[in-house]
Design a protein around this motif. Structure first.
Motif, PDB file in Angstrom:
ATOM      1  N   GLN A 257      -6.482   6.365   7.007  1.00  0.00           N
ATOM      2  CA  GLN A 257      -6.000   7.738   7.175  1.00  0.00           C
ATOM      3  C   GLN A 257      -4.988   7.905   8.302  1.00  0.00           C
ATOM      4  OE1 GLN A 257      -9.050  10.543   8.660  1.00  0.00           O
ATOM      5  NE2 GLN A 257     -10.458   8.824   8.578  1.00  0.00           N
ATOM      6  N   ILE A 261      -2.023  10.808   8.289  1.00  0.00           N
ATOM      7  CA  ILE A 261      -1.959  11.955   9.205  1.00  0.00           C
ATOM      8  C   ILE A 261      -0.579  12.007   9.857  1.00  0.00           C
ATOM      9  CG2 ILE A 261      -2.946  13.018  11.268  1.00  0.00           C
ATOM     10  CD1 ILE A 261      -5.610  11.689  10.575  1.00  0.00           C
ATOM     11  N   TYR A 262      -0.083  10.825  10.238  1.00  0.00           N
ATOM     12  CA  TYR A 262       1.245  10.759  10.851  1.00  0.00           C
ATOM     13  C   TYR A 262       2.317  11.218   9.862  1.00  0.00           C
ATOM     14  CZ  TYR A 262       5.238   8.869  13.410  1.00  0.00           C
ATOM     15  OH  TYR A 262       6.417   8.731  14.091  1.00  0.00           O
ATOM     16  N   ARG A 264       2.015  13.339   7.574  1.00  0.00           N
ATOM     17  CA  ARG A 264       1.964  14.796   7.536  1.00  0.00           C
ATOM     18  C   ARG A 264       2.734  15.394   8.708  1.00  0.00           C
ATOM     19  NH1 ARG A 264      -3.590  17.106   4.814  1.00  0.00           N
ATOM     20  NH2 ARG A 264      -3.277  15.479   3.250  1.00  0.00           N
ATOM     21  N   TRP A 265       2.586  14.775   9.871  1.00  0.00           N
ATOM     22  CA  TRP A 265       3.305  15.283  11.033  1.00  0.00           C
ATOM     23  C   TRP A 265       4.815  15.150  10.830  1.00  0.00           C
ATOM     24  CZ3 TRP A 265       6.594  12.446  14.286  1.00  0.00           C
ATOM     25  CH2 TRP A 265       7.129  13.207  15.344  1.00  0.00           C
ATOM     26  N   LYS A 294      -7.759   8.615  -2.681  1.00  0.00           N
ATOM     27  CA  LYS A 294      -8.057   9.965  -2.215  1.00  0.00           C
ATOM     28  C   LYS A 294      -6.949  10.518  -1.334  1.00  0.00           C
ATOM     29  CE  LYS A 294     -10.365  11.843   1.550  1.00  0.00           C
ATOM     30  NZ  LYS A 294     -11.508  12.052   2.401  1.00  0.00           N
ATOM     31  N   TRP A 295      -6.444   9.664  -0.416  1.00  0.00           N
ATOM     32  CA  TRP A 295      -5.428  10.158   0.522  1.00  0.00           C
ATOM     33  C   TRP A 295      -4.127  10.470  -0.167  1.00  0.00           C
ATOM     34  CZ3 TRP A 295      -6.619  11.932   5.087  1.00  0.00           C
ATOM     35  CH2 TRP A 295      -7.870  11.580   5.603  1.00  0.00           C
ATOM     36  N   ASP A 298      -4.813  13.871  -1.876  1.00  0.00           N
ATOM     37  CA  ASP A 298      -4.934  14.966  -0.919  1.00  0.00           C
ATOM     38  C   ASP A 298      -3.576  15.304  -0.297  1.00  0.00           C
ATOM     39  OD1 ASP A 298      -7.075  16.650   0.446  1.00  0.00           O
ATOM     40  OD2 ASP A 298      -5.935  15.909   2.160  1.00  0.00           O
ATOM     41  N   HIS A 302      -1.265  18.719  -0.442  1.00  0.00           N
ATOM     42  CA  HIS A 302      -0.744  19.337   0.781  1.00  0.00           C
ATOM     43  C   HIS A 302       0.763  19.581   0.689  1.00  0.00           C
ATOM     44  CE1 HIS A 302      -0.353  20.202   5.069  1.00  0.00           C
ATOM     45  NE2 HIS A 302       0.652  19.334   5.111  1.00  0.00           N
ATOM     46  N   ARG A 339     -16.549  16.365   0.150  1.00  0.00           N
ATOM     47  CA  ARG A 339     -15.685  17.475   0.563  1.00  0.00           C
ATOM     48  C   ARG A 339     -15.298  18.352  -0.618  1.00  0.00           C
ATOM     49  NH1 ARG A 339     -15.043  13.460   4.757  1.00  0.00           N
ATOM     50  NH2 ARG A 339     -14.882  11.979   3.042  1.00  0.00           N
ATOM     51  N   ARG A 342     -14.208  22.010  -0.173  1.00  0.00           N
ATOM     52  CA  ARG A 342     -12.860  22.227   0.361  1.00  0.00           C
ATOM     53  C   ARG A 342     -11.842  22.233  -0.773  1.00  0.00           C
ATOM     54  NH1 ARG A 342      -8.881  18.427   2.280  1.00  0.00           N
ATOM     55  NH2 ARG A 342      -7.167  19.738   3.009  1.00  0.00           N
ATOM     56  N   TYR A 343     -11.978  21.273  -1.690  1.00  0.00           N
ATOM     57  CA  TYR A 343     -11.024  21.205  -2.804  1.00  0.00           C
ATOM     58  C   TYR A 343     -11.138  22.454  -3.670  1.00  0.00           C
ATOM     59  CZ  TYR A 343     -11.018  16.422  -1.106  1.00  0.00           C
ATOM     60  OH  TYR A 343     -10.945  15.324  -0.299  1.00  0.00           O
ATOM     61  N   GLN A 349      -7.316  29.235  -3.885  1.00  0.00           N
ATOM     62  CA  GLN A 349      -6.225  29.885  -3.141  1.00  0.00           C
ATOM     63  C   GLN A 349      -4.865  29.722  -3.818  1.00  0.00           C
ATOM     64  OE1 GLN A 349      -6.288  28.162   0.768  1.00  0.00           O
ATOM     65  NE2 GLN A 349      -8.374  28.875   1.135  1.00  0.00           N
TER      66      GLN A 349
END
Lengths: 350, 319, 512
Positions: A257, A261-262, A264-265, A294-295, A298, A302, A339, A342-343, A349
């Motif tokens: 992950q 995450i990076y 995404r940044w 999964k990543w 996800d 996003h 999770r 969350r999904y 939404q």
């Protein structure tokens, strides 16, 4: 013990416990004598060399005894420093830095040790240092040494957040020690040796973030022709290389992950539609290889939701994006049931 | 009733080496007992007396142990213990408030003591202690919130200082402080909720940062924030419950960081706190913002809009 | 020596690694062992010797003194100054961090006499003095110049191999166990479909395959490629073992013994044997060996040069080729066709290969590197190189020891075959270079004639990464046979080679 981390539980017989108790009794007695002696000295507010040595003795056994560190600094300030030349003060502080270095080897995560080093560094007097007449010589030597120590600690444990924080503190306090480019190289080296090391990715995001904040790329209007154009294209090139770098990590191990995450940044709010669409393509390409990642899924959700912010653009087909999000989210519910809620919340939404 | 120290073995060197955490340990033990409905298991008078003995009259705060120096960490523990024991009259409130206020820096951050270590943990300590004493208005809230904003990262989490990596325990101190300061709008709830939910590892436990090992204490750090964000359903609560329970010592009692390790009062407290938020049967409610009995915080009128899982009435049962 | 002192349970001939492990194990079990070696040094064919001793060794071998095991021996140059500051290994090896040898070192306690270093890196030689690091870990793959898609595929292969399952049970390789390994890796309908270059690196530098064949293989478009002809399943199993070994002592799955490796380790086992009562006679020739029936008694009668007493032992443990001719059969002529031959080189040089390759590395990393040169022609073999030096305490600070090895055929000229590779690794002329051909396989099949001789077979597996473990496994087999012969109970045997002792004595103390 008040707080144990990673200490295996063992079943101990009453006999063994008794034997241990007896063995420890003398140690306890010895420690309590040191402890009582130290607190008595502190109460009497004496700041002599022998008091200083008393703090050394007990701290070498228990570096978490913060009151002893406090007393040690009081002795410096009220006893030793006023009676010393700047060179002697520098000597005192250097030897404290050496002592705490040895302690860090055994206790790399004790806040009080790191904190004491910081205090020492900040009290190094002005003076020449090793290489001549600069007034900052001693300080520079000490800060350089600190950088070395922080990096040594990160060699041993590249996730030690004390060491990372300390390193950031050094760079912030003594900026000439590392250029931004040095910092980028350092984080790259750390990431290359193990890209699960999110601490290094995090630091990289901070360094690049700071660079881009001050480069003309973000305020081209204020600058003049050539130079700003040049800076702008330089910056674009760096960003492009950065995407390549993180992409290589995503492909090497899509299950890690840190790089996601990076990533995404790097994309941030997704203001640049071209970049956003390009990176979505990258993920979809990877998804073909790794349909159950999964990543991948996800991140796809996003970024596609970011894409929806550009719904007025002709290239953005809202209903198709929503469909793809629903598909990915449904799949995520199945492959990542922990999770699930969350999904489902995101789905509702859309 | 037990003497507070009778369970601890004074012949153990480790006991003496951890004197600097004594007051914190009493808070952990007392709170865990409250959650389990056994507040009376420890002698109240003796405990209050010990807290009184930790008062550092020179500095005007509480030390972790009699004879040690005052520090914000132990000052908060003292105020938490006395609040729980309904004995706040023992506190020299004006002096403590002065001590705490003196630690706030011009940039809004808070130091741990006069030696100047800065950490968002201390900001939380200051905010909570002042809140429990009813004196939060004297604190510069705007600057504190501005400082917390600087500690926020793009992943939604918070670090110990500006630039610091997000870390679950630090996220708790910052979000809980923002909750007390009524400034939760500073939190990117979607991003942080995602980051927190991803702290759950395959065995059900939580880690504190990406790609790190799980540890029972993170059960509380992560869960408390999810409760504050009202997103506790975003993780697998059953697997987490099982993980916490599996870290118990079935013979000696207590909870460890991981199954099979040595237990201690720190992990026991945070394990029990986590179980309470998970709605585990038979426990009392814990307030995730103050990490104290919820009923107590409610009586003081300090409760924020958090949401934990409903209490189940029997093991495996529905609410 | 009193009469009783000359009576032994076991006589072991030669102090190679297998013999030495057996000696230590039997001594630890309380058996009386006499261990003899005609050489003045320990280690026999695995010995670590000084530069002058190597020159002597080469001279002796070129006269054909050892019955044909070594042939075409030549040397160039001379022993450099301070020849005894070198530890040159006659059988260089890289030890897997988990495996029979490490297990034996630890449970015997011999690890206390030994010290090790991690093997830093493996390079693959692409010709033109170009060396590429082998992407053998997640970090290396990430930093490699492979395409992203190849990175993903290679990672998938490594994860597949790293699985704890028995690979022979996996559906992905069902029916493909004996397929040539590169063909398996590149096959577009196979599970991995690696590109040809990555597949080559995997086959030769990760799985240590060594043979190629030229053939058409179906990748897009169909191309003619040299492919590793080694079968798939064992190659995958080797990778699996190596991956499991990494992380035990560091990132690398391999460690290297200080002071020349196996020879030093063999000496450690001998020392353990001596500590438990083993008797040692080095530097003396065996004069005669009389079997029990011939001598009329229950025991072997052993006569040794310059030793007045005749020694007695119930059993003899030896490599058949070390026995007097009357005690072993001559191998049948046709078995020679199945013999394996290795071309080998041991050299001492000034320049380090990393300097040659232009890679800048800190001094401590310039040591302990392996280089794999994949074969370039049909029916040829890869060449492996292994460089050690000061950091394995096997040469003075400015020098390096280079070992080269390749499978070859009987009549080959080792200097001609390996010379170019030596040159690629060391542009300046070496101080000393010894070349020879070593025969493995049939020689070991020579069967001894007597039932109370337990023969030690030299394993046919000669990969550097495997040899130490293979010699150890052979020691375990011989140990069991000896114990059975000496009528030790199966219950004893179930405890393995090393009887359990207090845990404190057996803590791992390797200095890595």
């Amino acid at each position: 013990m008040v707080s144990n981390h990673n200490v295996k539980r063992t079943r101990v017989s009453p006999e063994a416990l008794e034997a241990k108790r007896l063995k420890e009794l003398s140690k306890v007695k010895e420690y309590l004598a040191l402890n009582d002696d130290l607190l008595a000295r502190k109460r009497s507010k004496t700041y002599r060399k022998e008091d200083f040595e008393a703090t050394t003795r007990i701290l070498s056994i228990n570096p978490e005894f913060y009151t002893a560190w406090n007393y040690r600094r009081e002795i410096f300030l009220n006893g030793l420093f006023p009676a010393s030349t700047p060179a002697q003060i520098d000597e005192f502080l250097s030897s404290d830095l050496d002592m705490t270095m040895a302690q860090l080897q055994r206790h790399p995560k004790v806040y009080w040790i790191w904190n004491h080093r910081r205090w020492c560094l900040e009290h190094v007097p002005e003076g020449p240092g090793e290489d001549g007449d600069s007034r900052e010589g001693w300080r520079r030597d000490n800060w350089n040494k600190e950088m070395f120590v922080a990096e040594k600690m990160l060699d041993r444990d590249p996730r030690n957040f004390h060491a990372w924080n300390y390193r950031r503190y050094i760079v912030a306090s003594w900026p000439s020690i590392r250029t931004k480019d040095d910092e980028l190289k350092y984080t790259k080296k750390k990431i290359q040796s193990n890209f699960s090391n999110f601490s290094a990715w995090h630091q990289r995001s901070k360094v690049l973030g700071a660079m881009w904040e001050v480069t003309p790329a973000t305020r081209t209007e204020q600058d003049e022709g050539m130079s700003s154009h040049h800076a702008h294209s330089c910056c674009r090139l760096i960003i492009l290389k950065e995407f390549e770098f993180v992409k290589s990590a995503l492909w090497t191990d899509p299950g890690d992950q840190s790089a996601w995450i990076y990533h995404r940044w790097l994309i941030g709010e997704g203001d640049d539609l071209v970049v956003l669409q390009r990176e979505i393509d990258v993920i979809e390409e990877l998804l073909v290889e790794e349909p159950d990642s999964k990543w991948c899924l996800d991140s796809l959700v996003h970024f596609q939701r970011l894409l929806l912010q550009h719904k007025d653009e002709s290239s953005v087909d809202v209903s198709s994006i929503q469909q793809r999000c629903v598909f990915a989210l449904t799949k995520l519910e199945a492959i990542d049931p922990k999770r699930k809620q969350r999904y489902q919340d995101i789905k509702s939404q859309l | 009733m037990l003497n507070i120290f009778s369970l601890l073995n004074k012949d153990d060197l480790a006991y003496h080496l951890t004197a600097h955490l004594r007051l914190n340990a009493i808070y952990w033990g007392l709170t865990a007992l409250c959650i389990m409905g056994h507040q009376d298991a420890l002698d109240r008078e003796e405990m209050i007396k010990f807290v009184d003995d930790c008062w550092d009259d020179e500095i005007g705060g509480y030390a972790a142990h009699p004879g040690h120096d005052a520090h914000l960490l132990s000052t908060l523990s003292a105020i938490q213990i006395l609040t729980t024991q309904d004995a706040l009259e023992h506190v020299k409130v004006d002096r403590v408030v002065l001590f705490i206020l003196s630690l706030q820096q011009p940039d809004g951050s808070v130091a741990g003591d006069q030696w100047g270590e800065i950490d968002t943990r201390f900001l939380y300590c200051a905010v909570q202690a002042l809140s429990l004493l009813g004196r939060l208005d004297e604190f510069n809230k705007e600057k504190a919130v501005a400082y917390l904003r600087r500690c926020r990262n793009f992943d939604g989490g918070f670090g110990s200082s500006p630039g610091g990596e997000s870390h679950a325990a630090q996220v708790f101190t910052c979000v809980a402080a923002l909750a007390i300061l009524d400034s939760l709008h500073e939190v990117d709830e979607q991003m942080l909720g995602w980051w927190l939910a991803e702290r759950q590892v395959p065995n059900g436990g939580f880690n504190g940062r990406p790609e790190k090992l799980e540890d029972v204490c993170y059960s509380f750090w992560v869960l408390s924030v999810l409760a504050i964000l009202r997103k506790m359903t975003w993780i697998d609560s059953e697997k987490l419950t099982t993980f916490i329970l599996s870290a118990q010592d079935p013979e000696g009692g207590g909870i460890a960081d991981r199954p099979g390790d040595m237990v201690d009062v720190f992990h026991t407290h945070f394990g029990v706190a986590g179980l309470s938020l998970l709605g585990y049967p038979g426990l009392n409610d814990l307030d995730p913002v103050y990490c104290m009995p919820a009923e107590l915080i409610k009586r003081k009128g300090l409760t924020k809009a958090w949401l934990a899982l409903p209490r189940r009435d029997a093991i495996g049962g529905k609410p | 020596m009193s009469e009783d002192d000359a009576k032994f349970d076991v006589c072991i001939i030669g102090t190679g690694l297998t013999e030495s492990i057996v000696a230590a194990a039997l001594s630890k079990w309380g058996l009386k062992v006499v261990h003899i070696d005609q050489n003045a040094y320990y280690g026999s064919d695995e010995a670590a010797i000084g530069a002058d001793e190597l020159v002597e060794w080469a001279k002796k071998q070129s006269t054909g003194a050892t019955g044909g095991r070594y042939s075409n021996v030549s040397y160039a140059g001379n022993a450099p100054p301070a020849p005894r500051s070198y530890s040159l290994s006659l059988s260089p090896s890289i030890i897997q961090a988990t495996g029979p040898l490490i297990a034996s070192l630890i449970s015997s306690g011999v690890s206390r006499y030994s010290s090790f270093k991690l093997l830093e890196r493996t390079f693959i030689g692409a010709g033109d003095d170009q060396f590429t690091p082998v992407p053998s870990s997640k970090a290396a793959i990430f930093s490699s110049s492979l395409s992203n898609s190849q990175k993903r595929k290679l990672m998938r292969l490594l994860l597949f191999c790293a699985s704890p399952e028995d690979l022979s049970e996996r559906s992905e390789i069902e029916g493909k166990e004996n397929l040539g390994f590169v063909e398996f890796l590149t096959s577009s309908d196979g599970p991995f479909s690696l590109g040809p270059e990555v597949a080559e690196a995997v086959a030769f530098a990760l799985a240590f395959c060594d043979k190629i064949e030229g053939r058409l293989i179906h990748i897009h478009p169909v191309v003619f490629l040299m492919v590793a002809a080694d079968p798939t399943l064992p190659a995958l199993q080797r990778i699996q073992r190596y991956l499991r070994s990494s992380g035990r002592y560091g990132d690398s799955p391999f460690i290297i013994g200080h002071y020349g490796g196996l020879g030093e380790i063999a000496q450690g086992f001998c020392r353990m044997s001596a500590v438990h009562g083993g008797a040692y006679i080095l530097g003396h020739n065996l004069v005669s060996l009389k079997p029990p029936s011939e001598s009329g008694g229950e025991t072997w009668k052993i006569e040794i040069e310059d030793i007045p007493d005749v020694l007695e032992a119930k059993i003899i443990i030896s490599n058949p080729s070390s026995l007097p001719a009357n005690l072993s059969t001559i191998p049948p002529q046709d078995s020679l066709s199945s013999a394996k031959y290795l071309a080998k080189c041991i050299a001492i040089t000034d320049s380090s290969p990393t300097e040659a390759s232009g890679t800048e590395a800190p001094a401590e990393q310039q040591e302990s590197t392996t280089y794999i040169f994949p074969p370039r022609e049909p029916d040829s073999f890869s060449v492996s190189a292994f460089v050690t030096g000061q950091h394995t305490l096997s040469s003075p600070s400015t020098k390096h020891n280079i070992y080269l090895q390749s499978t070859t055929h009987a009549g080959s000229e080792p200097a001609q075959l390996l010379g170019p590779y030596l040159e690629a690794l060391s542009p300046s002329a070496p101080d000393l270079a010894v070349f020879f051909v070593e025969q493995v396989g049939t020689q070991a099949d020579k069967q001894p004639l007597h039932p109370s001789i337990i023969p030690i077979h030299r394993p046919s597996e000669q990969r550097w990464t495997e040899i130490g473990d293979a010699l150890t496994l052979e020691a375990e087999r011989v140990f069991r046979e000896a114990m059975r012969f000496l009528k030790r109970s199966e219950e004893d045997l179930s405890q393995g080679m090393w009887p359990a002792v207090e845990a404190t004595e057996e803590e791992e103390e390797e200095d890595i």
